[in-house]
Design a protein around this motif. Sequence first.
Motif, mmCIF file in Angstrom:
data_model
loop_
_atom_site.group_PDB
_atom_site.id
_atom_site.type_symbol
_atom_site.label_atom_id
_atom_site.label_comp_id
_atom_site.label_asym_id
_atom_site.label_seq_id
_atom_site.Cartn_x
_atom_site.Cartn_y
_atom_site.Cartn_z
ATOM 1 N N PRO A 7 -44.200 -4.858 -7.865
ATOM 2 C CA PRO A 7 -45.145 -4.777 -6.742
ATOM 3 C C PRO A 7 -45.835 -3.437 -6.584
ATOM 4 N N GLU A 8 -45.178 -2.340 -6.953
ATOM 5 C CA GLU A 8 -45.843 -1.037 -6.812
ATOM 6 C C GLU A 8 -47.056 -0.929 -7.721
ATOM 7 N N ARG A 9 -47.137 -1.795 -8.729
ATOM 8 C CA ARG A 9 -48.292 -1.806 -9.626
ATOM 9 C C ARG A 9 -49.305 -2.878 -9.249
ATOM 10 N N GLN A 10 -49.018 -3.645 -8.209
ATOM 11 C CA GLN A 10 -49.906 -4.718 -7.777
ATOM 12 C C GLN A 10 -50.514 -4.474 -6.402
ATOM 13 N N VAL A 11 -50.221 -3.324 -5.809
ATOM 14 C CA VAL A 11 -50.770 -2.997 -4.492
ATOM 15 C C VAL A 11 -52.285 -2.905 -4.569
ATOM 16 N N SER A 12 -52.952 -3.437 -3.555
ATOM 17 C CA SER A 12 -54.408 -3.344 -3.456
ATOM 18 C C SER A 12 -54.782 -3.070 -2.005
ATOM 19 N N ALA A 13 -56.058 -2.917 -1.761
ATOM 20 C CA ALA A 13 -56.527 -2.700 -0.389
ATOM 21 C C ALA A 13 -56.257 -3.897 0.505
ATOM 22 N N GLN A 14 -55.993 -5.066 -0.096
ATOM 23 C CA GLN A 14 -55.721 -6.282 0.677
ATOM 24 C C GLN A 14 -54.240 -6.430 1.031
ATOM 25 N N THR A 15 -53.391 -5.574 0.500
ATOM 26 C CA THR A 15 -51.973 -5.622 0.841
ATOM 27 C C THR A 15 -51.804 -5.339 2.331
ATOM 28 N N PRO A 16 -50.992 -6.127 3.039
ATOM 29 C CA PRO A 16 -50.841 -5.903 4.486
ATOM 30 C C PRO A 16 -50.057 -4.632 4.780
ATOM 31 N N PRO A 17 -50.143 -4.131 6.008
ATOM 32 C CA PRO A 17 -49.328 -2.980 6.399
ATOM 33 C C PRO A 17 -47.849 -3.237 6.129
ATOM 34 N N CYS A 18 -47.140 -2.191 5.698
ATOM 35 C CA CYS A 18 -45.749 -2.344 5.285
ATOM 36 C C CYS A 18 -44.828 -1.358 5.990
ATOM 37 N N PHE A 19 -43.671 -1.863 6.357
ATOM 38 C CA PHE A 19 -42.577 -1.057 6.912
ATOM 39 C C PHE A 19 -41.461 -1.054 5.877
ATOM 40 N N LEU A 20 -40.972 0.139 5.506
ATOM 41 C CA LEU A 20 -39.956 0.271 4.470
ATOM 42 C C LEU A 20 -38.772 1.060 5.001
ATOM 43 N N CYS A 21 -37.567 0.697 4.546
ATOM 44 C CA CYS A 21 -36.422 1.557 4.815
ATOM 45 C C CYS A 21 -35.399 1.398 3.698
ATOM 46 N N HIS A 22 -34.618 2.455 3.487
ATOM 47 C CA HIS A 22 -33.670 2.510 2.374
ATOM 48 C C HIS A 22 -32.671 3.609 2.696
ATOM 49 N N ALA A 23 -31.458 3.493 2.165
ATOM 50 C CA ALA A 23 -30.449 4.537 2.331
ATOM 51 C C ALA A 23 -30.392 5.405 1.076
#
Length: 326
Positions: A244-260
Motif C-alpha cells: 500500500p505505501e507504493r499505491q498511495v494517491s491523492a484519492q487515498t482517504p485520510p488515515c489514522f495510524l498507530c504502532h508500538a
Amino acid sequence: MDRRDLLAAAGIAGPLLPLAARAGTAPSAGPVQPDASFDLWPGDAPGLRDRNFQDHVVVRNPDPAFPDRAMDHIRTPRLDVFRAKNPNGAAMLVIPGGGYARVVVDKEGYELAPWLAARGITAFVLFYRLPGDPWQNPSNVPLADAQRAMRLIRHQTARWHVDPRRVGAMGFSAGGHLCADLATRFGRTVYDPVDAADAQDARPFVAAPIYPVVTMDPDFAHMGSRTLLIGKDPAPDLAAEHSPERQVSAQTPPCFLCHAEDDTTVPIRNTIALHAALKAAKVPAEAHLFEQGGHGFGWGPRTQGKPAHLWPELFLAWARGHGLLG
C-alpha cells in the motif's frame, strides 16, 4: 471445530458467533453477540475451487470472560453488525488481523465493535477470505471481500441508519494491510459485479490501519503475511501492487495510524513508510508511535495503564475532526 459445532457448543441457534466481550477491561457478565449477521455474496463467493471446503473455527482460549477465537478457514465471508446505541450516522468496517492465515474474532473484532457502537458508530466486523484457501486469484480475495463489504454497507444504509458518505474502515495487523489496501486500491477491479450493490463506491471515508502489515519489501515485511498473500518469490510488479505505501494517491482517504515501537512481529517501519507515502501525496494523516504495546495489543489488558490503551480515544478525536461523526 467448525462454525456449526461452535454454535452447538455455545447452546444457541442462528448464524452468529457468540462471544463474551469486555466492557472497558472488566470481564463481561455474560455472552455478547452481534445484532445481525449477513453474507457478503449471494451463494458461494466467486472463484471457489473446492466445493467440500468449509468454514473452520479455532477456540484458542475457551474462557468466556477472556475469549480468543479465530477462523482459520472461511468459505462464507460475512459481516457481523453491532448497531449503534444512538446512531450518529457514522459506520466503520472493522477488519481483524491474523497474518492472512486466520481472522481473529475477539481481540480485534468483537472487543472493539461494541466500543464503537456505544459511541454512536455502527460497526461491521468483516470475516474475509484467506489467500491460502482454495480460491482463484487468491492474492486479491481479501480485497474483493473488503470492497464488497463497503459497497453492501452503503447499499443498505437505510436499514442501519448510516450516512453512506460516512463509512470508514479500520484494520489490525494483516487486517491493517487489508484496510490500507482498500484505502489505496478501492477502485481496482478484482471481481465481477454480482448485483446492484456493486454500483456503490468502495472508497472508505477515513481509514485506520492499526499496527499494520504494509509493505511486501522483504527488508521489513511481515514475511508470513507476505508469503501467504503473494508467495515466496513474487514478481516485482506483484509485490508493488500489494504494497500500500507504493499505491498511495491523492484519492487515498485520510488515515489514522498507530504502532508500538517494541513490536517485534511487524516492524514499525511499516507504519512509518505508509505515513511518509501519505504525506508525500498530501493525504491528511496522523500517526501515533507508542513506546510500549508490542504487537496485537488491540484494546484490552495488554495495554492497561499504558498510553497505547488510549488509541481508540485518539482515533475518535481525529475522526471527529475529519467529519466522520457529522
